[in-house]
Design an enzyme around this catalytic site. Structure first.
Site, mmCIF file in Angstrom:
data_model
loop_
_atom_site.group_PDB
_atom_site.id
_atom_site.type_symbol
_atom_site.label_atom_id
_atom_site.label_comp_id
_atom_site.label_asym_id
_atom_site.label_seq_id
_atom_site.Cartn_x
_atom_site.Cartn_y
_atom_site.Cartn_z
ATOM 1 N N GLY A 20 12.707 -5.371 7.677
ATOM 2 C CA GLY A 20 11.481 -5.911 6.666
ATOM 3 C C GLY A 20 10.097 -5.925 7.226
ATOM 4 O O GLY A 20 9.360 -5.476 6.771
ATOM 5 N N PRO A 192 24.954 4.275 20.482
ATOM 6 C CA PRO A 192 25.012 3.568 19.027
ATOM 7 C C PRO A 192 24.175 4.129 18.168
ATOM 8 O O PRO A 192 24.489 4.434 17.085
ATOM 9 C CB PRO A 192 24.738 2.074 19.311
ATOM 10 C CG PRO A 192 24.946 1.812 20.784
ATOM 11 C CD PRO A 192 24.835 3.153 21.404
ATOM 12 N N CYS A 382 7.625 -29.430 -3.145
ATOM 13 C CA CYS A 382 8.875 -29.539 -3.951
ATOM 14 C C CYS A 382 9.695 -30.864 -3.987
ATOM 15 O O CYS A 382 9.115 -31.845 -4.288
ATOM 16 C CB CYS A 382 9.512 -28.261 -4.110
ATOM 17 S SG CYS A 382 10.025 -27.801 -5.692
ATOM 18 N N GLY A 384 10.183 -32.209 -1.304
ATOM 19 C CA GLY A 384 9.260 -33.226 -0.486
ATOM 20 C C GLY A 384 8.307 -34.025 -1.327
ATOM 21 O O GLY A 384 8.302 -35.383 -0.925
ATOM 22 N N HIS A 523 4.949 -24.255 -4.660
ATOM 23 C CA HIS A 523 5.359 -23.921 -3.356
ATOM 24 C C HIS A 523 4.070 -23.174 -2.668
ATOM 25 O O HIS A 523 4.261 -21.939 -3.024
ATOM 26 C CB HIS A 523 6.793 -23.007 -3.364
ATOM 27 C CG HIS A 523 7.927 -23.813 -3.462
ATOM 28 N ND1 HIS A 523 8.666 -24.217 -2.520
ATOM 29 C CD2 HIS A 523 8.557 -24.082 -4.640
ATOM 30 C CE1 HIS A 523 9.877 -24.667 -3.089
ATOM 31 N NE2 HIS A 523 9.814 -24.522 -4.218
ATOM 32 N N GLU A 525 3.448 -22.166 0.476
ATOM 33 C CA GLU A 525 3.760 -21.400 1.111
ATOM 34 C C GLU A 525 4.141 -20.047 0.596
ATOM 35 O O GLU A 525 3.949 -18.863 1.579
ATOM 36 C CB GLU A 525 5.091 -21.945 1.924
ATOM 37 C CG GLU A 525 6.301 -21.713 1.232
ATOM 38 C CD GLU A 525 6.761 -22.963 0.340
ATOM 39 O OE1 GLU A 525 5.969 -23.625 -0.134
ATOM 40 O OE2 GLU A 525 7.873 -23.245 0.026
#
Ligand code: GLN
Length: 551
Positions: A20, A192, A382, A384, A523, A525
Protein backbone atom coordinates in the site's frame (compact mmCIF):
# COMPACT_ATOMS: atom_id res chain seq x y z
CA UNK A 1 -6.31 12.48 -24.89
CA UNK A 2 -3.29 10.28 -24.29
CA UNK A 3 -3.92 6.66 -23.47
CA UNK A 4 -4.18 5.70 -19.83
CA UNK A 5 -1.20 3.74 -18.52
CA UNK A 6 -1.68 0.92 -16.05
CA UNK A 7 0.64 0.05 -13.20
CA UNK A 8 -0.06 -3.20 -11.39
CA UNK A 9 1.45 -3.72 -7.97
CA UNK A 10 1.71 -7.30 -6.73
CA UNK A 11 3.37 -8.78 -3.70
CA UNK A 12 5.24 -11.97 -2.96
CA UNK A 13 6.93 -13.98 -0.19
CA UNK A 14 4.99 -12.49 2.71
CA UNK A 15 2.16 -10.13 3.48
CA UNK A 16 2.56 -6.82 5.32
CA UNK A 17 5.57 -5.76 3.24
CA UNK A 18 3.99 -2.39 2.54
CA UNK A 19 2.45 -2.75 -0.90
CA UNK A 20 0.00 0.00 0.00
CA UNK A 21 2.84 2.37 0.84
CA UNK A 22 4.73 1.49 -2.36
CA UNK A 23 1.57 2.03 -4.43
CA UNK A 24 0.95 5.34 -2.66
CA UNK A 25 4.57 6.38 -3.21
CA UNK A 26 4.40 5.58 -6.93
CA UNK A 27 1.21 7.66 -7.06
CA UNK A 28 2.86 10.51 -5.22
CA UNK A 29 5.94 10.52 -7.48
CA UNK A 30 3.93 10.49 -10.69
CA UNK A 31 1.61 13.15 -9.32
CA UNK A 32 4.67 15.30 -8.59
CA UNK A 33 5.52 15.03 -12.29
CA UNK A 34 2.19 16.63 -13.11
CA UNK A 35 0.28 13.50 -14.03
CA UNK A 36 -3.31 12.74 -13.18
CA UNK A 37 -3.36 9.54 -11.21
CA UNK A 38 -5.65 7.30 -9.23
CA UNK A 39 -4.88 4.27 -7.09
CA UNK A 40 -7.23 1.34 -6.64
CA UNK A 41 -7.08 -1.85 -4.63
CA UNK A 42 -8.39 -5.27 -5.62
CA UNK A 43 -8.86 -7.55 -2.63
CA UNK A 44 -9.20 -11.28 -3.26
CA UNK A 45 -11.42 -12.02 -0.25
CA UNK A 46 -15.08 -12.90 -0.63
CA UNK A 47 -16.65 -10.25 1.59
CA UNK A 48 -18.45 -7.63 -0.51
CA UNK A 49 -16.53 -4.97 1.41
CA UNK A 50 -14.51 -4.94 4.64
CA UNK A 51 -17.37 -3.22 6.51
CA UNK A 52 -18.27 -6.31 8.49
CA UNK A 53 -14.68 -7.43 9.12
CA UNK A 54 -13.23 -7.46 12.60
CA UNK A 55 -10.44 -4.88 12.91
CA UNK A 56 -8.33 -7.63 14.47
CA UNK A 57 -8.42 -9.43 11.13
CA UNK A 58 -8.23 -6.55 8.78
CA UNK A 59 -7.43 -3.35 10.63
CA UNK A 60 -9.48 -0.23 10.29
CA UNK A 61 -12.27 0.10 7.80
CA UNK A 62 -11.68 3.23 5.75
CA UNK A 63 -14.65 5.15 4.34
CA UNK A 64 -14.66 7.05 1.06
CA UNK A 65 -16.48 10.34 0.51
CA UNK A 66 -19.15 8.53 -1.51
CA UNK A 67 -19.80 6.13 1.33
CA UNK A 68 -17.92 2.94 0.49
CA UNK A 69 -16.41 0.95 3.35
CA UNK A 70 -12.97 0.03 2.09
CA UNK A 71 -9.55 -1.38 2.85
CA UNK A 72 -7.28 0.76 5.00
CA UNK A 73 -4.76 1.07 2.16
CA UNK A 74 -7.12 3.59 0.54
CA UNK A 75 -6.36 5.76 3.56
CA UNK A 76 -2.68 5.67 2.61
CA UNK A 77 -3.53 6.54 -0.99
CA UNK A 78 -5.44 9.62 0.16
CA UNK A 79 -2.93 10.68 2.79
CA UNK A 80 -0.07 10.49 0.29
CA UNK A 81 -1.71 11.98 -2.77
CA UNK A 82 -4.45 14.17 -1.31
CA UNK A 83 -6.78 12.78 -3.97
CA UNK A 84 -10.11 11.46 -2.77
CA UNK A 85 -10.96 7.87 -3.63
CA UNK A 86 -14.41 6.48 -4.34
CA UNK A 87 -16.39 3.26 -4.34
CA UNK A 88 -14.73 2.22 -7.58
CA UNK A 89 -11.27 2.30 -5.97
CA UNK A 90 -11.77 -0.85 -3.90
CA UNK A 91 -13.08 -4.04 -5.42
CA UNK A 92 -13.29 -7.46 -3.77
CA UNK A 93 -13.85 -10.94 -5.13
CA UNK A 94 -17.26 -10.68 -3.48
CA UNK A 95 -18.17 -7.61 -5.54
CA UNK A 96 -16.93 -9.26 -8.74
CA UNK A 97 -18.98 -12.41 -8.14
CA UNK A 98 -22.00 -10.41 -7.02
CA UNK A 99 -22.05 -8.49 -10.25
CA UNK A 100 -21.45 -11.59 -12.42
CA UNK A 101 -24.23 -13.45 -10.62
CA UNK A 102 -26.61 -10.51 -11.00
CA UNK A 103 -25.89 -10.44 -14.72
CA UNK A 104 -26.44 -14.18 -14.94
CA UNK A 105 -29.84 -13.87 -13.23
CA UNK A 106 -30.79 -10.99 -15.53
CA UNK A 107 -30.03 -13.22 -18.46
CA UNK A 108 -27.07 -11.31 -19.82
CA UNK A 109 -25.18 -14.50 -20.53
CA UNK A 110 -28.15 -16.60 -21.68
CA UNK A 111 -27.10 -20.03 -22.87
CA UNK A 112 -23.59 -19.79 -21.52
CA UNK A 113 -21.89 -21.67 -18.72
CA UNK A 114 -20.53 -19.03 -16.34
CA UNK A 115 -16.90 -19.77 -15.50
CA UNK A 116 -14.00 -18.18 -13.70
CA UNK A 117 -12.32 -17.81 -17.08
CA UNK A 118 -13.57 -15.85 -18.98
CA UNK A 119 -16.52 -14.44 -17.02
CA UNK A 120 -14.93 -13.65 -13.68
CA UNK A 121 -11.66 -12.53 -15.25
CA UNK A 122 -13.54 -10.35 -17.76
CA UNK A 123 -15.44 -8.73 -14.92
CA UNK A 124 -12.15 -8.10 -13.09
CA UNK A 125 -10.64 -6.57 -16.24
CA UNK A 126 -13.70 -4.39 -16.75
CA UNK A 127 -13.38 -3.13 -13.17
CA UNK A 128 -9.64 -2.59 -13.49
CA UNK A 129 -10.31 -0.24 -16.40
CA UNK A 130 -13.45 1.44 -15.08
CA UNK A 131 -11.72 4.42 -13.45
CA UNK A 132 -9.99 5.38 -16.67
CA UNK A 133 -13.40 5.62 -18.31
CA UNK A 134 -14.71 7.81 -15.51
CA UNK A 135 -11.82 10.19 -15.05
CA UNK A 136 -9.15 11.67 -17.21
CA UNK A 137 -6.28 9.64 -15.74
CA UNK A 138 -2.78 9.36 -17.12
CA UNK A 139 -2.08 6.50 -14.74
CA UNK A 140 -4.26 3.96 -12.99
CA UNK A 141 -2.30 2.20 -10.28
CA UNK A 142 -3.80 -1.11 -9.20
CA UNK A 143 -2.67 -2.82 -6.04
CA UNK A 144 -3.57 -6.49 -5.69
CA UNK A 145 -4.21 -7.63 -2.12
CA UNK A 146 -2.64 -10.81 -0.77
CA UNK A 147 0.48 -12.53 -2.03
CA UNK A 148 1.30 -14.28 -5.28
CA UNK A 149 0.57 -17.95 -4.84
CA UNK A 150 -2.68 -17.51 -2.92
CA UNK A 151 -5.45 -19.55 -4.54
CA UNK A 152 -7.97 -16.71 -4.34
CA UNK A 153 -5.60 -14.31 -6.08
CA UNK A 154 -5.36 -16.40 -9.25
CA UNK A 155 -8.23 -14.81 -11.21
CA UNK A 156 -6.79 -11.35 -10.52
CA UNK A 157 -3.37 -12.37 -11.76
CA UNK A 158 -4.89 -13.97 -14.84
CA UNK A 159 -6.72 -10.69 -15.49
CA UNK A 160 -3.40 -8.83 -15.21
CA UNK A 161 -1.71 -11.30 -17.55
CA UNK A 162 -4.41 -10.69 -20.18
CA UNK A 163 -4.37 -6.93 -19.69
CA UNK A 164 -0.60 -6.77 -19.96
CA UNK A 165 -0.82 -8.68 -23.20
CA UNK A 166 -3.59 -6.48 -24.59
CA UNK A 167 -2.12 -3.18 -23.41
CA UNK A 168 1.48 -3.86 -24.40
CA UNK A 169 3.68 -0.89 -23.50
CA UNK A 170 0.79 0.73 -21.67
CA UNK A 171 1.04 -1.60 -18.69
CA UNK A 172 3.75 -2.54 -16.20
CA UNK A 173 3.91 -4.85 -13.24
CA UNK A 174 5.78 -3.79 -10.10
CA UNK A 175 6.40 -6.75 -7.83
CA UNK A 176 7.23 -6.26 -4.16
CA UNK A 177 9.10 -9.07 -2.42
CA UNK A 178 11.13 -9.69 0.69
CA UNK A 179 14.84 -10.38 1.11
CA UNK A 180 15.34 -11.89 4.56
CA UNK A 181 18.57 -11.70 6.50
CA UNK A 182 19.73 -14.94 8.08
CA UNK A 183 21.55 -13.97 11.20
CA UNK A 184 23.27 -17.30 11.76
CA UNK A 185 24.64 -17.29 8.23
CA UNK A 186 25.18 -13.53 8.24
CA UNK A 187 23.62 -13.42 4.79
CA UNK A 188 20.81 -11.84 2.85
CA UNK A 189 18.79 -14.43 0.97
CA UNK A 190 17.33 -13.79 -2.47
CA UNK A 191 15.90 -17.26 -3.03
CA UNK A 192 12.38 -16.43 -1.76
CA UNK A 193 12.32 -13.51 -4.22
CA UNK A 194 13.42 -15.75 -7.06
CA UNK A 195 10.69 -18.24 -6.19
CA UNK A 196 8.06 -15.59 -5.97
CA UNK A 197 9.03 -14.18 -9.38
CA UNK A 198 9.05 -17.72 -10.81
CA UNK A 199 5.52 -18.14 -9.51
CA UNK A 200 4.45 -14.96 -11.29
CA UNK A 201 6.19 -16.12 -14.47
CA UNK A 202 4.47 -19.49 -14.22
CA UNK A 203 1.20 -17.55 -14.30
CA UNK A 204 2.37 -15.76 -17.42
CA UNK A 205 3.36 -12.46 -15.83
CA UNK A 206 6.88 -11.11 -16.20
CA UNK A 207 7.34 -8.39 -13.58
CA UNK A 208 8.96 -5.29 -15.07
CA UNK A 209 10.17 -3.80 -11.82
CA UNK A 210 11.12 -5.37 -8.49
CA UNK A 211 10.96 -3.63 -5.15
CA UNK A 212 12.95 -5.62 -2.61
CA UNK A 213 11.86 -5.10 0.95
CA UNK A 214 14.69 -5.72 3.38
CA UNK A 215 15.85 -4.91 6.88
CA UNK A 216 19.51 -4.77 5.84
CA UNK A 217 21.03 -2.72 3.04
CA UNK A 218 21.33 -4.72 -0.20
CA UNK A 219 24.53 -4.42 -2.20
CA UNK A 220 24.57 -3.46 -5.88
CA UNK A 221 25.89 -6.93 -6.62
CA UNK A 222 23.06 -8.63 -4.92
CA UNK A 223 20.51 -6.46 -6.69
CA UNK A 224 22.20 -7.20 -10.02
CA UNK A 225 22.02 -10.90 -9.22
CA UNK A 226 18.29 -10.64 -8.56
CA UNK A 227 17.84 -8.72 -11.83
CA UNK A 228 19.71 -11.41 -13.71
CA UNK A 229 17.80 -14.33 -12.19
CA UNK A 230 14.43 -12.68 -12.63
CA UNK A 231 14.68 -11.32 -16.22
CA UNK A 232 14.44 -7.76 -14.97
CA UNK A 233 16.62 -4.83 -16.08
CA UNK A 234 19.30 -3.89 -13.57
CA UNK A 235 17.99 -0.36 -13.21
CA UNK A 236 14.53 -1.76 -12.51
CA UNK A 237 15.43 -3.27 -9.15
CA UNK A 238 15.11 -1.03 -6.10
CA UNK A 239 15.25 -1.72 -2.40
CA UNK A 240 12.90 -0.62 0.32
CA UNK A 241 14.44 -0.56 3.77
CA UNK A 242 12.81 0.17 7.12
CA UNK A 243 12.53 3.92 7.59
CA UNK A 244 11.70 6.11 10.59
CA UNK A 245 8.45 7.08 8.87
CA UNK A 246 6.47 5.70 5.95
CA UNK A 247 6.40 9.24 4.59
CA UNK A 248 10.07 8.93 3.64
CA UNK A 249 9.35 6.06 1.27
CA UNK A 250 8.54 8.28 -1.77
CA UNK A 251 11.87 10.09 -1.32
CA UNK A 252 13.83 6.84 -1.15
CA UNK A 253 11.97 5.45 -4.16
CA UNK A 254 12.68 8.59 -6.14
CA UNK A 255 16.37 8.51 -5.23
CA UNK A 256 16.58 5.03 -6.69
CA UNK A 257 14.65 6.06 -9.78
CA UNK A 258 11.55 3.92 -9.31
CA UNK A 259 9.30 6.45 -11.06
CA UNK A 260 11.83 6.96 -13.85
CA UNK A 261 12.04 3.17 -14.37
CA UNK A 262 8.26 2.98 -14.62
CA UNK A 263 8.18 5.78 -17.18
CA UNK A 264 10.93 4.15 -19.26
CA UNK A 265 9.10 0.84 -19.22
CA UNK A 266 5.99 2.63 -20.44
CA UNK A 267 7.89 4.39 -23.24
CA UNK A 268 7.27 7.76 -21.69
CA UNK A 269 9.66 10.70 -21.44
CA UNK A 270 11.50 10.73 -18.13
CA UNK A 271 12.49 14.39 -18.01
CA UNK A 272 13.59 16.16 -14.88
CA UNK A 273 13.19 14.72 -11.42
CA UNK A 274 10.65 16.79 -9.48
CA UNK A 275 11.85 18.40 -6.25
CA UNK A 276 9.02 17.23 -3.95
CA UNK A 277 9.40 20.53 -2.07
CA UNK A 278 6.28 20.56 0.13
CA UNK A 279 6.73 16.87 0.92
CA UNK A 280 10.32 17.44 1.96
CA UNK A 281 9.39 20.37 4.15
CA UNK A 282 6.83 18.16 5.89
CA UNK A 283 9.58 15.60 6.53
CA UNK A 284 11.90 18.29 7.76
CA UNK A 285 9.29 19.56 10.20
CA UNK A 286 8.73 16.02 11.34
CA UNK A 287 12.42 15.51 11.87
CA UNK A 288 12.68 18.71 13.89
CA UNK A 289 9.63 17.97 16.04
CA UNK A 290 11.39 16.39 18.97
CA UNK A 291 9.44 17.50 22.04
CA UNK A 292 6.71 15.06 23.05
CA UNK A 293 2.98 15.27 23.62
CA UNK A 294 1.16 12.30 25.11
CA UNK A 295 -2.24 11.29 23.81
CA UNK A 296 -4.28 8.35 25.11
CA UNK A 297 -6.46 6.38 22.75
CA UNK A 298 -9.32 5.01 24.78
CA UNK A 299 -10.83 2.10 22.87
CA UNK A 300 -11.30 -1.62 22.90
CA UNK A 301 -8.58 -2.49 20.39
CA UNK A 302 -4.96 -2.16 21.34
CA UNK A 303 -3.54 -2.66 17.89
CA UNK A 304 -2.15 -0.02 15.56
CA UNK A 305 -4.10 -0.95 12.46
CA UNK A 306 -7.52 -0.72 14.12
CA UNK A 307 -7.14 3.04 14.52
CA UNK A 308 -4.79 3.64 11.61
CA UNK A 309 -6.27 6.89 10.31
CA UNK A 310 -6.61 8.36 13.81
CA UNK A 311 -2.96 7.58 14.54
CA UNK A 312 -1.82 9.10 11.26
CA UNK A 313 -3.99 12.19 11.77
CA UNK A 314 -2.58 12.70 15.26
CA UNK A 315 0.97 12.27 14.13
CA UNK A 316 0.51 14.66 11.18
CA UNK A 317 -1.06 17.21 13.52
CA UNK A 318 1.91 16.73 15.86
CA UNK A 319 4.35 17.45 13.06
CA UNK A 320 2.59 20.69 12.13
CA UNK A 321 2.53 21.70 15.80
CA UNK A 322 6.25 20.97 16.09
CA UNK A 323 5.83 18.00 18.43
CA UNK A 324 6.08 14.27 18.34
CA UNK A 325 2.81 12.63 19.33
CA UNK A 326 3.28 9.64 21.60
CA UNK A 327 0.12 7.58 21.69
CA UNK A 328 -0.84 5.29 24.54
CA UNK A 329 -3.48 2.63 24.12
CA UNK A 330 -5.82 2.58 27.09
CA UNK A 331 -8.04 -0.47 26.91
CA UNK A 332 -11.55 0.76 27.64
CA UNK A 333 -12.69 -2.72 28.70
CA UNK A 334 -10.20 -2.68 31.54
CA UNK A 335 -10.72 0.90 32.64
CA UNK A 336 -12.44 1.20 36.04
CA UNK A 337 -13.46 4.00 38.38
CA UNK A 338 -10.57 2.90 40.59
CA UNK A 339 -7.85 3.30 37.99
CA UNK A 340 -9.12 5.90 35.53
CA UNK A 341 -7.22 8.66 37.30
CA UNK A 342 -4.01 6.67 37.39
CA UNK A 343 -4.27 5.86 33.69
CA UNK A 344 -5.27 9.29 32.40
CA UNK A 345 -3.88 11.93 34.71
CA UNK A 346 -0.54 12.19 32.95
CA UNK A 347 -2.03 12.39 29.51
CA UNK A 348 -2.06 15.68 27.62
CA UNK A 349 -5.15 14.74 25.67
CA UNK A 350 -7.40 11.76 25.08
CA UNK A 351 -9.24 10.43 22.08
CA UNK A 352 -12.40 8.48 22.82
CA UNK A 353 -12.35 6.04 19.93
CA UNK A 354 -15.06 4.94 17.53
CA UNK A 355 -16.50 1.46 17.74
CA UNK A 356 -19.50 -0.82 17.70
CA UNK A 357 -21.31 -2.72 20.43
CA UNK A 358 -21.23 -2.97 24.20
CA UNK A 359 -17.65 -3.97 24.82
CA UNK A 360 -15.67 -1.28 26.57
CA UNK A 361 -18.29 1.47 26.49
CA UNK A 362 -18.39 1.92 30.27
CA UNK A 363 -14.65 2.59 30.17
CA UNK A 364 -15.16 5.20 27.48
CA UNK A 365 -17.84 6.86 29.61
CA UNK A 366 -15.56 6.86 32.65
CA UNK A 367 -12.72 8.36 30.64
CA UNK A 368 -14.96 11.10 29.24
CA UNK A 369 -16.19 11.93 32.74
CA UNK A 370 -12.68 12.09 34.16
CA UNK A 371 -11.35 14.32 31.39
CA UNK A 372 -14.41 16.60 31.45
CA UNK A 373 -14.16 17.04 35.19
CA UNK A 374 -10.40 17.63 35.01
CA UNK A 375 -10.46 19.75 31.88
CA UNK A 376 -8.12 17.50 29.89
CA UNK A 377 -8.44 18.01 26.10
CA UNK A 378 -10.84 15.35 24.85
CA UNK A 379 -11.77 14.35 21.34
CA UNK A 380 -14.62 11.88 20.91
CA UNK A 381 -15.09 10.35 17.50
CA UNK A 382 -18.35 8.70 16.46
CA UNK A 383 -19.04 6.15 19.23
CA UNK A 384 -16.59 8.23 21.27
CA UNK A 385 -18.78 11.31 20.77
CA UNK A 386 -21.88 9.26 21.60
CA UNK A 387 -20.31 8.11 24.87
CA UNK A 388 -19.39 11.72 25.73
CA UNK A 389 -23.07 12.56 25.31
CA UNK A 390 -24.17 9.57 27.44
CA UNK A 391 -21.64 10.55 30.12
CA UNK A 392 -22.97 14.10 30.21
CA UNK A 393 -26.56 12.87 30.43
CA UNK A 394 -25.71 10.55 33.32
CA UNK A 395 -23.52 12.84 35.36
CA UNK A 396 -24.76 16.33 34.57
CA UNK A 397 -28.38 15.89 33.55
CA UNK A 398 -28.71 13.22 36.23
CA UNK A 399 -30.18 10.47 34.05
CA UNK A 400 -28.43 7.46 35.53
CA UNK A 401 -29.90 5.10 32.94
CA UNK A 402 -28.94 7.28 29.98
CA UNK A 403 -27.55 5.26 27.10
CA UNK A 404 -27.44 4.73 23.38
CA UNK A 405 -30.21 2.61 21.91
CA UNK A 406 -27.43 0.41 20.53
CA UNK A 407 -26.48 -0.67 24.05
CA UNK A 408 -29.82 -0.51 25.85
CA UNK A 409 -33.02 -0.82 23.86
CA UNK A 410 -35.33 -0.05 26.78
CA UNK A 411 -33.87 3.03 28.46
CA UNK A 412 -36.16 6.06 28.87
CA UNK A 413 -33.13 8.26 28.36
CA UNK A 414 -32.03 7.17 24.94
CA UNK A 415 -29.92 10.24 24.35
CA UNK A 416 -28.39 8.45 21.37
CA UNK A 417 -31.05 6.75 19.29
CA UNK A 418 -31.56 4.86 16.08
CA UNK A 419 -32.65 6.91 13.09
CA UNK A 420 -36.17 6.32 11.83
CA UNK A 421 -34.81 5.34 8.42
CA UNK A 422 -32.56 2.70 9.97
CA UNK A 423 -35.24 0.99 12.07
CA UNK A 424 -36.29 -1.70 9.68
CA UNK A 425 -32.88 -2.57 8.37
CA UNK A 426 -31.89 -6.15 9.08
CA UNK A 427 -28.74 -6.52 6.99
CA UNK A 428 -25.45 -5.72 8.73
CA UNK A 429 -23.37 -4.88 5.66
CA UNK A 430 -23.42 -1.46 3.99
CA UNK A 431 -26.58 -0.23 5.72
CA UNK A 432 -25.26 2.60 7.87
CA UNK A 433 -25.14 6.33 7.35
CA UNK A 434 -22.00 6.25 5.24
CA UNK A 435 -19.84 8.82 3.51
CA UNK A 436 -19.90 12.60 3.25
CA UNK A 437 -22.68 14.71 4.78
CA UNK A 438 -22.79 18.46 5.20
CA UNK A 439 -22.72 20.19 8.51
CA UNK A 440 -22.98 23.86 9.43
CA UNK A 441 -20.58 24.83 12.19
CA UNK A 442 -21.63 27.44 14.72
CA UNK A 443 -19.47 30.56 14.88
CA UNK A 444 -17.65 31.03 18.15
CA UNK A 445 -17.29 27.32 18.90
CA UNK A 446 -13.99 25.48 19.40
CA UNK A 447 -14.70 23.55 16.22
CA UNK A 448 -15.44 26.67 14.21
CA UNK A 449 -12.26 28.19 15.47
CA UNK A 450 -10.32 25.09 14.42
CA UNK A 451 -11.59 25.13 10.83
CA UNK A 452 -11.66 28.91 10.45
CA UNK A 453 -8.11 29.51 11.62
CA UNK A 454 -6.55 26.62 9.69
CA UNK A 455 -4.19 28.19 7.13
CA UNK A 456 -3.98 25.23 4.90
CA UNK A 457 -7.62 24.26 4.56
CA UNK A 458 -8.80 21.54 2.22
CA UNK A 459 -11.55 22.68 -0.14
CA UNK A 460 -12.52 19.06 -0.59
CA UNK A 461 -14.45 19.28 2.66
CA UNK A 462 -14.44 22.85 4.01
CA UNK A 463 -16.11 25.87 2.44
CA UNK A 464 -17.65 29.16 3.40
CA UNK A 465 -20.99 30.23 2.01
CA UNK A 466 -22.99 33.30 2.93
CA UNK A 467 -20.79 33.84 5.97
CA UNK A 468 -21.38 30.28 7.18
CA UNK A 469 -18.79 27.56 7.56
CA UNK A 470 -19.92 24.36 5.91
CA UNK A 471 -17.99 21.11 6.22
CA UNK A 472 -18.57 17.80 4.49
CA UNK A 473 -17.21 15.03 6.68
CA UNK A 474 -17.45 11.27 6.39
CA UNK A 475 -19.78 9.12 8.45
CA UNK A 476 -20.08 5.48 9.40
CA UNK A 477 -22.79 4.85 11.98
CA UNK A 478 -26.41 3.91 12.61
CA UNK A 479 -27.19 5.84 15.78
CA UNK A 480 -27.63 9.58 16.27
CA UNK A 481 -27.91 12.26 18.91
CA UNK A 482 -31.56 12.34 20.02
CA UNK A 483 -32.88 15.85 19.37
CA UNK A 484 -35.63 15.40 22.01
CA UNK A 485 -32.94 16.07 24.62
CA UNK A 486 -31.13 18.84 22.76
CA UNK A 487 -32.48 21.79 24.78
CA UNK A 488 -31.67 20.09 28.08
CA UNK A 489 -28.10 19.46 27.00
CA UNK A 490 -27.66 23.02 25.86
CA UNK A 491 -29.13 24.44 29.07
CA UNK A 492 -26.71 22.41 31.14
CA UNK A 493 -23.49 23.12 29.30
CA UNK A 494 -23.15 20.79 26.35
CA UNK A 495 -23.52 22.76 23.13
CA UNK A 496 -24.61 21.30 19.81
CA UNK A 497 -22.40 23.31 17.48
CA UNK A 498 -22.61 21.34 14.27
CA UNK A 499 -25.92 20.63 12.59
CA UNK A 500 -26.72 18.83 9.37
CA UNK A 501 -28.73 21.40 7.36
CA UNK A 502 -30.84 18.76 5.64
CA UNK A 503 -31.79 16.44 8.48
CA UNK A 504 -31.20 18.70 11.48
CA UNK A 505 -29.09 15.93 13.01
CA UNK A 506 -26.46 16.95 15.55
CA UNK A 507 -22.96 16.34 14.19
CA UNK A 508 -20.77 18.08 16.79
CA UNK A 509 -21.07 18.57 20.54
CA UNK A 510 -18.81 20.61 22.80
CA UNK A 511 -18.50 21.59 26.42
CA UNK A 512 -17.65 25.29 26.03
CA UNK A 513 -16.66 25.60 29.70
CA UNK A 514 -13.70 23.30 29.00
CA UNK A 515 -10.70 24.22 26.94
CA UNK A 516 -11.14 21.39 24.43
CA UNK A 517 -14.00 18.93 24.87
CA UNK A 518 -15.34 18.09 21.44
CA UNK A 519 -17.23 15.12 20.03
CA UNK A 520 -17.94 14.57 16.36
CA UNK A 521 -20.46 12.14 14.97
CA UNK A 522 -18.36 12.02 11.82
CA UNK A 523 -14.82 10.70 11.29
CA UNK A 524 -12.44 13.57 10.62
CA UNK A 525 -9.51 11.14 10.57
CA UNK A 526 -10.47 9.94 7.08
CA UNK A 527 -9.82 13.39 5.63
CA UNK A 528 -6.45 14.27 7.12
CA UNK A 529 -3.60 14.18 4.61
CA UNK A 530 0.15 14.79 4.82
CA UNK A 531 0.06 18.14 3.06
CA UNK A 532 -3.33 19.17 4.42
CA UNK A 533 -3.67 17.94 7.99
CA UNK A 534 -7.15 18.04 9.50
CA UNK A 535 -8.10 21.27 11.34
CA UNK A 536 -9.71 19.44 14.27
CA UNK A 537 -6.66 17.25 14.89
CA UNK A 538 -4.39 20.29 14.58
CA UNK A 539 -6.46 22.19 17.10
CA UNK A 540 -6.80 19.21 19.47
CA UNK A 541 -3.07 18.47 19.49
CA UNK A 542 -2.38 22.17 20.00
CA UNK A 543 -4.63 22.16 23.07
CA UNK A 544 -2.86 19.05 24.35
CA UNK A 545 0.51 20.75 23.91
CA UNK A 546 -0.75 23.75 25.87
CA UNK A 547 -1.72 21.43 28.70
CA UNK A 548 1.66 19.69 28.51
CA UNK A 549 3.48 23.01 28.65
CA UNK A 550 1.45 24.36 31.53
CA UNK A 551 1.87 21.38 33.77
N1 GLN B 1 -21.80 2.14 16.96
C1 GLN B 1 -22.11 3.51 16.70
C2 GLN B 1 -23.20 3.66 15.66
O1 GLN B 1 -23.45 2.77 14.89
C3 GLN B 1 -20.87 4.29 16.31
C4 GLN B 1 -20.14 3.76 15.12
C5 GLN B 1 -18.73 4.28 15.00
O2 GLN B 1 -18.09 4.64 15.98
N2 GLN B 1 -18.19 4.26 13.80
O3 GLN B 1 -23.82 4.68 15.56
Amino acid sequence: MAETKYIFVTGGVASSLGKGIISSSIGKLLQARGYNITIQKFDPYINIDPGTLNPYEHGECYVTIDGQETDLDLGHYERFTGIQTTKANNITTGRIYQSVIEKERRGDYLGKTIQVIPHITDEIKRNMKILSLKGNFDFVITEIGGTVGDIEGLPFLEAIRQLKWELGRNAVCVHLTYVPYLKAAGELKTKPTQHSVKELQRLGIQPDILVLRAEHELSANLMAKVANFCNVDKDCVVQSLDLPTIYEVPIKMQEQGLDAAILRKLDMPVGETPGLGPWRSFLERRHNATGEVHIALVGKYDLQDAYKSILESLSQAGTYNGRKVITHFVNSEKLTAADVEEKLKDMDGIVVCPGFGQRGIEGKILAAQYTREHDIPTFGICLGMQMMVVEFARNVLGYKDANSREMDATTQHNVIDIMEAQKNITNMGGTMRLGGYECIVEAGSTTHDAYATCENRNENYVREEGGRLIITERHRHRYEFNNDFKTQFEQHGMACVGINPESDLVEIVEVPANRWHVGTQFHPEYSSTVLKPHPLFLSFVKAAIERADNR
